[in-house]
Design a protein around this motif. Structure first.
Motif, PDB file in Angstrom:
ATOM      1  N   GLY A   1       0.819  -1.208   0.000  1.00 25.62           N
ATOM      2  CA  GLY A   1       0.000   0.000   0.000  1.00 25.62           C
ATOM      3  C   GLY A   1       0.850   1.254   0.000  1.00 25.62           C
ATOM      4  N   ALA A   2       1.960   1.233   0.765  1.00 21.31           N
ATOM      5  CA  ALA A   2       2.853   2.390   0.811  1.00 21.31           C
ATOM      6  C   ALA A   2       3.455   2.679  -0.562  1.00 21.31           C
ATOM      7  N   ILE A   3       3.663   1.648  -1.359  1.00 23.59           N
ATOM      8  CA  ILE A   3       4.213   1.826  -2.704  1.00 23.59           C
ATOM      9  C   ILE A   3       3.114   2.154  -3.706  1.00 23.59           C
ATOM     10  N   ALA A   4       2.088   1.297  -3.771  1.00 24.16           N
ATOM     11  CA  ALA A   4       1.085   1.398  -4.832  1.00 24.16           C
ATOM     12  C   ALA A   4       0.249   2.671  -4.732  1.00 24.16           C
ATOM     13  N   LEU A   5      -0.101   3.081  -3.517  1.00 18.42           N
ATOM     14  CA  LEU A   5      -0.974   4.235  -3.360  1.00 18.42           C
ATOM     15  C   LEU A   5      -0.244   5.572  -3.456  1.00 18.42           C
ATOM     16  N   THR A   6       1.067   5.547  -3.586  1.00 19.66           N
ATOM     17  CA  THR A   6       1.809   6.801  -3.762  1.00 19.66           C
ATOM     18  C   THR A   6       2.342   6.968  -5.183  1.00 19.66           C
ATOM     19  N   ILE A   7       2.161   5.978  -6.022  1.00 21.29           N
ATOM     20  CA  ILE A   7       2.576   6.119  -7.417  1.00 21.29           C
ATOM     21  C   ILE A   7       1.714   7.164  -8.126  1.00 21.29           C
ATOM     22  N   TYR A   8       0.419   7.163  -7.847  1.00 24.39           N
ATOM     23  CA  TYR A   8      -0.507   8.094  -8.512  1.00 24.39           C
ATOM     24  C   TYR A   8      -0.132   9.557  -8.265  1.00 24.39           C
ATOM     25  N   PRO A   9       0.004  10.013  -6.994  1.00 19.97           N
ATOM     26  CA  PRO A   9       0.340  11.429  -6.799  1.00 19.97           C
ATOM     27  C   PRO A   9       1.701  11.824  -7.363  1.00 19.97           C
ATOM     28  N   VAL A  10       2.683  10.924  -7.315  1.00 16.29           N
ATOM     29  CA  VAL A  10       3.985  11.249  -7.898  1.00 16.29           C
ATOM     30  C   VAL A  10       3.858  11.389  -9.421  1.00 16.29           C
ATOM     31  N   GLY A  11       3.100  10.483 -10.039  1.00 14.80           N
ATOM     32  CA  GLY A  11       2.881  10.575 -11.485  1.00 14.80           C
ATOM     33  C   GLY A  11       2.135  11.841 -11.869  1.00 14.80           C
ATOM     34  N   ILE A  12       1.111  12.222 -11.086  1.00 19.96           N
ATOM     35  CA  ILE A  12       0.361  13.446 -11.362  1.00 19.96           C
ATOM     36  C   ILE A  12       1.268  14.669 -11.200  1.00 19.96           C
ATOM     37  N   ALA A  13       2.089  14.663 -10.139  1.00 19.82           N
ATOM     38  CA  ALA A  13       3.006  15.792  -9.922  1.00 19.82           C
ATOM     39  C   ALA A  13       3.977  15.923 -11.090  1.00 19.82           C
ATOM     40  N   TYR A  14       4.468  14.788 -11.610  1.00 16.72           N
ATOM     41  CA  TYR A  14       5.384  14.848 -12.755  1.00 16.72           C
ATOM     42  C   TYR A  14       4.666  15.399 -13.989  1.00 16.72           C
ATOM     43  N   ALA A  15       3.427  14.943 -14.217  1.00 15.46           N
ATOM     44  CA  ALA A  15       2.680  15.447 -15.377  1.00 15.46           C
ATOM     45  C   ALA A  15       2.451  16.947 -15.257  1.00 15.46           C
ATOM     46  N   ASN A  16       2.027  17.418 -14.066  1.00 19.81           N
ATOM     47  CA  ASN A  16       1.767  18.839 -13.880  1.00 19.81           C
ATOM     48  C   ASN A  16       3.029  19.678 -14.062  1.00 19.81           C
ATOM     49  N   SER A  17       4.187  19.129 -13.689  1.00 22.32           N
ATOM     50  CA  SER A  17       5.434  19.880 -13.826  1.00 22.32           C
ATOM     51  C   SER A  17       5.824  20.080 -15.282  1.00 22.32           C
ATOM     52  N   GLN A  18       5.221  19.308 -16.180  1.00 22.59           N
ATOM     53  CA  GLN A  18       5.525  19.421 -17.604  1.00 22.59           C
ATOM     54  C   GLN A  18       4.523  20.289 -18.348  1.00 22.59           C
ATOM     55  N   LEU A  19       3.499  20.807 -17.637  1.00 18.11           N
ATOM     56  CA  LEU A  19       2.420  21.535 -18.293  1.00 18.11           C
ATOM     57  C   LEU A  19       2.398  22.993 -17.866  1.00 18.11           C
ATOM     58  N   ASP A  20       1.901  23.839 -18.764  1.00 19.15           N
ATOM     59  CA  ASP A  20       1.560  25.190 -18.377  1.00 19.15           C
ATOM     60  C   ASP A  20       0.294  25.143 -17.526  1.00 19.15           C
ATOM     61  N   SER A  21       0.167  26.079 -16.598  1.00 15.77           N
ATOM     62  CA  SER A  21      -0.934  26.024 -15.642  1.00 15.77           C
ATOM     63  C   SER A  21      -2.298  26.055 -16.320  1.00 15.77           C
ATOM     64  N   ARG A  22      -2.432  26.703 -17.490  1.00 16.89           N
ATOM     65  CA  ARG A  22      -3.740  26.803 -18.130  1.00 16.89           C
ATOM     66  C   ARG A  22      -4.220  25.475 -18.699  1.00 16.89           C
ATOM     67  N   HIS A  23      -3.326  24.479 -18.785  1.00 17.49           N
ATOM     68  CA  HIS A  23      -3.709  23.175 -19.331  1.00 17.49           C
ATOM     69  C   HIS A  23      -3.989  22.137 -18.241  1.00 17.49           C
ATOM     70  N   MET A  24      -3.812  22.504 -16.977  1.00 16.04           N
ATOM     71  CA  MET A  24      -3.861  21.488 -15.924  1.00 16.04           C
ATOM     72  C   MET A  24      -5.242  20.880 -15.741  1.00 16.04           C
ATOM     73  N   VAL A  25      -6.289  21.700 -15.829  1.00 18.37           N
ATOM     74  CA  VAL A  25      -7.637  21.179 -15.638  1.00 18.37           C
ATOM     75  C   VAL A  25      -8.000  20.209 -16.754  1.00 18.37           C
ATOM     76  N   SER A  26      -7.666  20.593 -18.001  1.00 21.44           N
ATOM     77  CA  SER A  26      -7.921  19.710 -19.133  1.00 21.44           C
ATOM     78  C   SER A  26      -7.171  18.394 -18.983  1.00 21.44           C
ATOM     79  N   ALA A  27      -5.888  18.486 -18.606  1.00 22.38           N
ATOM     80  CA  ALA A  27      -5.087  17.274 -18.429  1.00 22.38           C
ATOM     81  C   ALA A  27      -5.614  16.427 -17.285  1.00 22.38           C
ATOM     82  N   SER A  28      -6.083  17.068 -16.216  1.00 25.58           N
ATOM     83  CA  SER A  28      -6.621  16.329 -15.071  1.00 25.58           C
ATOM     84  C   SER A  28      -7.816  15.485 -15.481  1.00 25.58           C
ATOM     85  N   GLY A  29      -8.702  16.050 -16.310  1.00 26.90           N
ATOM     86  CA  GLY A  29      -9.852  15.276 -16.783  1.00 26.90           C
ATOM     87  C   GLY A  29      -9.433  14.089 -17.623  1.00 26.90           C
TER      88      GLY A  29
END
Length: 420
Positions: free
Chosen positions: A326-354
């Protein structure tokens, strides 16, 4: 030069003001999500009965992710129509209605429809909450707000398992408890917590801005080209979360563990994920997230192989393996989301989140039926071989992301200070 202590305290208090303002929103999310999680666990415990046809089990397991997908697709229209807060309240009321249905009948077609409602409700809850957080937060605090949101969802899952243990896994009142918790969340959100803080831009302006240039919308394929490891992480999270929470009671019954042990396994899994959120988030801000995902994928693969290893484990060791997984599997998602957001301009984050939540729902849909089929054809341990393959895919994609040449069109937008 030393700073004035009063000014330091004042700066901290001002920075914390936004966080304090959304605590009641986070509490509402936690309470309603606890009821939904309790409902999912209770249904899984009922479906672990060996007298139920395995094909019926597979059908009912598939209903939730189909409803989840429908929620991901329609949540945005509900937000545009009603606003974030009213959409949240409407979904909570719908979840309560679905919980009532389980107490009235056990007819499979009705339960299929109720599972659709359950999946639709929880998906819409997540989309409404995450889109509101993305619009309310700014570049400096989006990571902190999202971490708090992830903590609330982890607590919701943990609280649900604790309620099952307190009432007893075979209690006939679990559905009533789930209904009571959802209604409590609805009452808190509507009458106790107060209105949600106003967004910086009116909702209509925000939506119009998001639709102004359809070419800038980030679909799944565009995200896969920009950050393939993030796409794989989200798919793996959808696959893992759905299968662990719905299939563990069935797995436990087939390896001759009683229902109470099954609930404790899920509790250990949830507790591991909850306690690991803060340290993993701290690590992800201080090292290359792709390296962290590589290590997480390899660790997850090893833990799944250990759980699936032939033979019986002492219960305490099995609890420890589930806690670590659980410590591994349930923390992969937020790290992956943080990496994706770091590659995007802020105006695209909501679209990418969906788009990422849509991918999460695809992982939900595709794998529970496959897991049930593999368990039926081979052995109950096939569940964790499937989950281990998802973790290995995360490691492989992280390695690919590290080795490939960077895409020149990508515009980094560091929201949490990580090294990419």
């Amino acid at each position: 030069m030393m700073r004035d202590p009063d000014r330091t305290i004042g700066d901290f208090w001002r920075k914390a003001a936004g966080l304090r303002a959304i605590l009641h929103v986070m509490a509402s999310i936690c309470i309603v999500a606890t009821g939904n999680s309790l409902l999912t666990t209770t249904v899984s415990l009922h479906l672990s009965d060996p007298a139920i046809d395995p094909h019926v089990v597979q059908l009912l397991l598939t209903a939730f992710p189909i409803g989840f997908l429908a929620g991901c697709l329609s949540a945005r229209f509900m937000v545009v129509r009603f606003g974030h807060e009213r959409a949240f309240l409407a979904v909570a009321l719908l979840a309560a209605f679905g919980a009532c249905g389980y107490m009235l009948t056990e007819v499979a077609p009705v339960w299929f429809c109720l599972r659709l409602i359950n999946g639709f409700s929880i998906a819409t809850l997540f989309v409404v909450s995450e889109s509101w957080i993305n619009l309310y937060a700014d570049q400096k605090n989006r990571g902190a707000y999202f971490s708090l949101y992830m903590l609330m969802t982890s607590l919701a899952t943990l609280f649900a398992q604790l309620l099952v243990e307190a009432a007893g896994a075979t209690s006939p009142h679990l559905f009533q408890i789930a209904l009571g918790v959802i209604l409590l969340g609805l009452i808190y959100a509507r009458f106790v917590g107060g209105p949600w803080p106003v967004l910086r831009l009116p909702l209509a302006v925000t939506v119009d801005a998001g639709n102004a240039h359809s070419g800038h919308r980030y679909g799944i394929w565009r995200l896969a080209a920009l950050a393939p490891v993030a796409v794989v992480c989200v798919f793996q999270a959808g696959m893992t979360n759905m299968n662990v929470y719905t299939m563990t009671p069935i797995y436990a019954e087939r390896v001759h563990l009683d229902a109470a042990v099954a609930v404790t396994l899920v509790t250990a899994f949830s507790l591991g994920g909850m306690l690991a959120q803060a340290p993993v988030g701290w690590l992800s801000d201080r090292m290359d997230r792709r390296v962290l995902l590589l290590l997480q994928g390899l660790a997850g693969t090893g833990l799944c192989a250990a759980i699936a290893w032939p033979g019986s484990y002492p219960q305490m060791l099995l609890y420890g393996l589930f806690f670590a997984y659980g410590a591994i599997a349930l923390t992969i998602y937020p790290v992956g989301i943080a990496y994706a957001n770091s590659q995007l301009d802020s105006r695209h984050m909501v679209s990418a989140s969906g788009s990422l939540l849509l991918l999460y729902s695809i992982g939900n849909i595709m794998t529970p039926g496959l897991a049930a089929q593999l368990m039926e054809l081979f052995a109950p341990q096939a569940l964790f071989l499937l989950l281990g393959s998802g973790a290995f895919l995360v490691a492989a994609t992280a390695c690919f992301n590290l080795l490939r040449r960077p895409i020149g069109a990508a515009k980094p937008c560091f929201t949490t200070g990580g090294n990419e």
